[in-house]
Write a protein that holds these residues in place. Structure first.
Motif, short mmCIF file in Angstrom:
data_model
loop_
_atom_site.label_atom_id
_atom_site.label_comp_id
_atom_site.label_asym_id
_atom_site.label_seq_id
_atom_site.Cartn_x
_atom_site.Cartn_y
_atom_site.Cartn_z
N ASP A 139 -0.73 -15.54 3.29
CA ASP A 139 -2.07 -15.39 2.50
C ASP A 139 -3.06 -16.31 3.20
OD1 ASP A 139 -1.40 -12.99 1.14
OD2 ASP A 139 -1.67 -14.07 -0.71
N PHE A 140 -2.67 -17.54 3.59
CA PHE A 140 -3.68 -18.40 3.99
C PHE A 140 -4.47 -18.13 5.05
CE2 PHE A 140 -0.48 -19.25 6.89
CZ PHE A 140 -0.92 -20.07 7.94
N LEU A 141 -4.23 -17.09 5.88
CA LEU A 141 -4.92 -16.60 6.95
C LEU A 141 -6.12 -16.00 6.67
CD1 LEU A 141 -2.10 -15.25 9.57
CD2 LEU A 141 -3.55 -17.31 9.81
N ALA A 142 -6.15 -15.36 5.43
CA ALA A 142 -7.32 -14.76 5.11
C ALA A 142 -8.38 -15.90 4.79
CB ALA A 142 -6.99 -14.11 3.99
N GLY A 143 -7.88 -16.96 3.77
CA GLY A 143 -9.26 -18.01 3.70
C GLY A 143 -9.24 -18.49 5.02
N LEU A 144 -8.54 -18.62 5.87
CA LEU A 144 -9.16 -19.46 7.17
C LEU A 144 -9.96 -18.56 8.07
CD1 LEU A 144 -5.70 -21.37 8.09
CD2 LEU A 144 -7.70 -22.33 7.35
N PHE A 145 -9.85 -17.31 8.08
CA PHE A 145 -10.37 -16.32 9.08
C PHE A 145 -11.68 -15.39 8.18
CE2 PHE A 145 -7.04 -17.93 11.30
CZ PHE A 145 -7.55 -18.36 12.72
N LEU A 146 -11.74 -15.54 6.97
CA LEU A 146 -13.18 -14.98 6.39
C LEU A 146 -14.20 -15.96 6.70
CD1 LEU A 146 -11.43 -13.78 2.99
CD2 LEU A 146 -12.44 -12.16 4.96
N LYS A 147 -15.46 -15.38 6.73
CA LYS A 147 -16.36 -16.06 7.12
C LYS A 147 -17.03 -16.97 5.89
CE LYS A 147 -20.50 -12.67 6.66
NZ LYS A 147 -21.29 -12.31 7.16
N THR A 148 -16.33 -16.98 4.91
CA THR A 148 -16.60 -17.96 3.87
C THR A 148 -15.86 -19.23 4.33
OG1 THR A 148 -14.43 -17.23 2.84
CG2 THR A 148 -16.49 -16.31 1.76
#
Length: 484
Positions: free
Chosen positions: A391-400
């Motif tokens: 799941d941590f990949l989402a936070g790392l590669f969303l433009k947020t």
């Protein structure tokens, strides 16, 4: 060395063999059908080292405080990502707590096993952020208790004799730890650490340099290695620089790096080659090793097809500008590619006409660059990201993520968002695989190596473990011929 694993515990853990999420401070749980609500039942009889009991109220206070820290910008990306849709915690009864989210969070139970979700006593929760960081207010439920701390120098622990809730599937015994005390010392110089192990001054040392590992083994001491589940050390684009935003350039770098040469030159066969953007022991890892094959001919074809032409220096150029990507790194940091790795990459890419420029910077400069990436003097930076769940990949590669904002990269945003919003296990598995493929194929992440922890252990010390997070655990450790 991983001091926190000795004194603080988490609500869940991972089986050391299977990676399955298992109970720790929580004895059981129920997940709502839409995976946006998690109800956990706490173990009976657990107390903090100050004698206060583990209750639902204390757990709620812990997680609410972590959310406040995340919202304040003082937390690392994994914690921010884990709580990005967090709504709140409800105390159902003294031993039952419910966590609610605004979207499916299928990785939450595994996230709860990360050290940053360690559960502390109410006195710690009420203390200042500064005191918590200094380690002077930390009261937890683990088998050892902090007795003295000198920030940046040492941490002393003593065994907790009434500890009796070690989790099944994680430990080899129950009850109190075997050793009476543990003293952690911060020794930045690797030579001093290695010499201390060889002389008997130290029983265990962290981060053993490759060149010293065979020497330590030959002496009869032990080298214990373990992969760290994470976004593997590598290079991230500057999405607002002309070269970092150029797909052909990124793909040429991806194919032009010889990772096997890096491993064989700088490391040993104790180390693994990267096979994806994430470590191979990270749950929902997907094998993308085909996309990480060293293929300099492919790199040259990609560049030629994109209109790059070699100039009279043998360097690729386009519209009068040489292909000379600027890569920044922070010297001495354990995050990302090392200076030695980058220098070897510079040689490898130089052989095919890519003129890499390496720029050492400070942590302060790196933070400043995030504020205006379009003007920042870099095309790629080094980094990595620890986490037990994909799941941590989402936070790392969303433009947020400040490293990407405010760039508009629709394909990457869509893939990261699909993982972030996956509502079923099947959707999550498919989204995780798709995002990993895009990260490698589109070279949004350029892996350099698998991150491996190498710990040196004296021959007369047994029972040292490296947990799924890459931390050293000493609960089962004991010293031959000694009662402590």
């Amino acid at each position: 060395m991983s001091a926190s694993q000795q004194y603080v515990e988490t609500l869940t853990d991972q089986d050391r063999t299977t990676g399955e999420v298992i109970p720790r401070l929580a004895e059981s749980w129920e997940v709502a059908p839409d995976a946006n609500s998690f109800t956990l039942t706490l173990r009976d009889g657990v107390t903090f080292s100050d004698g206060t009991p583990l209750t639902a109220d204390v757990v709620k206070a812990n997680v609410d405080t972590l959310k406040q820290i995340a919202d304040s910008g003082r937390a690392d990306t994994p914690l921010i990502s884990a709580l990005n849709t967090y709504i709140g915690t409800t105390v159902v009864d003294d031993k039952t707590v419910r966590f609610d989210f605004g979207a499916p969070e299928l990785g939450f139970l595994r996230n709860l096993s990360d050290p940053y979700f360690g559960i502390y006593a109410q006195s710690t929760v009420a203390s200042s952020y500064e005191d918590r960081c200094a380690g002077t207010s930390l009261v937890a439920t683990g088998p050892f208790v902090i007795t003295d701390v000198v920030q940046g120098q040492k941490l002393d622990l003593e065994r907790r004799d009434d500890y009796d809730w070690a989790p099944d599937g994680v430990t080899r015994h129950s009850g109190a730890g075997y050793v009476d005390s543990i003293s952690f010392e911060l020794i930045p110089e690797s030579g001093v650490r290695v010499g201390g192990l060889q002389s008997g001054e130290f029983d265990i040392i962290d981060d053993v340099p490759v060149l010293d590992q065979d020497v330590i083994s030959a002496q009869g001491d032990q080298i214990i290695t373990g992969l760290v589940p994470n976004l593997v050390p590598g290079l991230r684009q500057n999405p607002l620089s002309p070269l970092g935003s150029d797909l052909a350039v990124r793909q040429a770098l991806q194919s032009g790096i010889d990772r096997e040469e890096i491993r064989d030159t700088l490391y040993s066969d104790r180390y693994s080659l990267p096979t994806s953007a994430i470590a191979s022991n990270t749950p929902l890892w997907s094998d993308e090793s085909d996309g990480l094959t060293y293929d300099p001919d492919r790199s040259e074809k990609i560049l030629a097809d994109a209109g790059w032409v070699k100039d009279n220096e043998g360097t690729w150029a386009k519209n009068g500008t040489q292909l000379a990507p600027r890569i920044t790194y922070i010297p001495g940091t354990s995050q990302g590619a090392t200076q030695q790795e980058l220098e070897l990459i510079q040689q490898q890419l130089g052989r095919i006409g890519i003129k890499v420029q390496l720029s050492p910077i400070t942590a302060a400069e790196s933070s400043a660059f995030m504020k205006d990436k379009a003007a920042a003097p870099y095309d790629f930076l080094t980094g990595s990201g620890p986490a037990k769940d994909v799941d941590f990949l989402a936070g790392l590669f969303l433009k947020t993520n400040p490293a990407l904002a405010p760039a508009d990269q629709p394909e990457l945003e869509s893939a990261a968002n699909a993982l972030n919003l996956a509502a079923t296990d099947t959707e999550r598995e498919e989204a995780a695989a798709a995002l990993q493929h895009l990260l490698v194929d589109g070279a949004y992440w350029i892996p350099v190596r698998e991150q491996t922890r190498a710990v040196g252990v004296s021959a007369d010390v047994q029972g040292v473990e490296i947990d799924p997070y890459g931390g050293t655990v000493l609960y089962d450790a004991w010293k031959v011929g000694s009662g402590s």
